[in-house]
Scaffold this motif. Sequence first.
Motif, mmCIF file in Angstrom:
data_model
loop_
_atom_site.group_PDB
_atom_site.id
_atom_site.type_symbol
_atom_site.label_atom_id
_atom_site.label_comp_id
_atom_site.label_asym_id
_atom_site.label_seq_id
_atom_site.Cartn_x
_atom_site.Cartn_y
_atom_site.Cartn_z
ATOM 1 N N LYS A 70 4.603 37.092 -20.604
ATOM 2 C CA LYS A 70 4.609 37.741 -21.923
ATOM 3 C C LYS A 70 5.047 39.201 -21.858
ATOM 4 N N PRO A 74 8.517 38.511 -25.296
ATOM 5 C CA PRO A 74 7.452 38.149 -26.237
ATOM 6 C C PRO A 74 7.500 36.653 -26.531
ATOM 7 N N TYR A 209 11.316 35.422 -30.274
ATOM 8 C CA TYR A 209 10.197 35.009 -29.427
ATOM 9 C C TYR A 209 10.592 33.793 -28.591
#
Length: 316
Positions: A70, A74, A209
């Motif tokens: 992470k 993201p 993401y």
Amino acid sequence: MEAIQETNFQLPNQTAFYKGKVRDVYTTPTKIIMVATDRLSAFDVVLPRAIPFKGQVLNQIAAKFLKATKEVVPNWLLETPDPNVSIGLNCQAFPVEMVIRGYLAGHAWREYKSGKRTICGIPLPEGLKENDKLPQPIITPTTKAHEGHDEDISREEILKQRLVSEEDYVMLENYTFELYNKGTEIALENGLILVDTKYEFGKAGGKIYLIDEIHTPDSSRYFYADTYRENQEKGLKQKQLSKEFVREWLIENGFQGKDGQAIPEMTDEKVQEISDRYIELYEKVTGEVFHRRNYQDAIKNIEQNILKSIKDDESR
């Protein structure tokens, strides 16, 4: 043999339900609730029998590596309230999957063996053998099909068809290389080589993401590092940690997902063997002992854990 074949919940504020090849996906205005069932797919076909603990294996490996990466990229994951469930941000998925290959294996090898020397617009040198390391990792994207087969596609064609903007696609490429590098480091710590893998991305609030799973045996291929060089020099098969053993069994029995082909019988013994291999994959890839979930009232417990998570979220 107990296994989770499917779910059919009606959750609070549910706006959509999508049954993927192996996941049941519930959507709310802001969240995606992804249930990893024990369904098994190969050659883009869902096989007739579910594999005990397979969903738990995939869900827990993905959660571990999403948390481990992470800081690199993201990602969508918010929590895992159940061994078979991940809850995360509701992202608009890009219609392509980013496949990255460091070695000539699987689909890429089958294409190369057939005489092709260009994959997804990327030229490959002559004289390569199966499982050879490529001069450098290459990205070979595919279209993302809801039904039927994913198809190879080049960077140029993606941009030409405007499937992804050039600005976003450059980001996807950069993220893909960064994730593969991180995945390679983690794999080597466990005595493995990350051969190839795929990543899926989406957007929420204008931000990109990483979504879905990451570095699982369904989305990735691993070799054992300690025997790789010797096996290549001797022309021996590499011992793999991936779903390739399922594909090989199907091919040996005359099935590659093509029209008119029958799926071979999946006996209890074969189902148990596949389940054991998935658990072996989990323990080798993560370096952790696998703790089997209790299948008694599993569907009910999954639903209760999801509902508790939703309720706790609303109360915060």
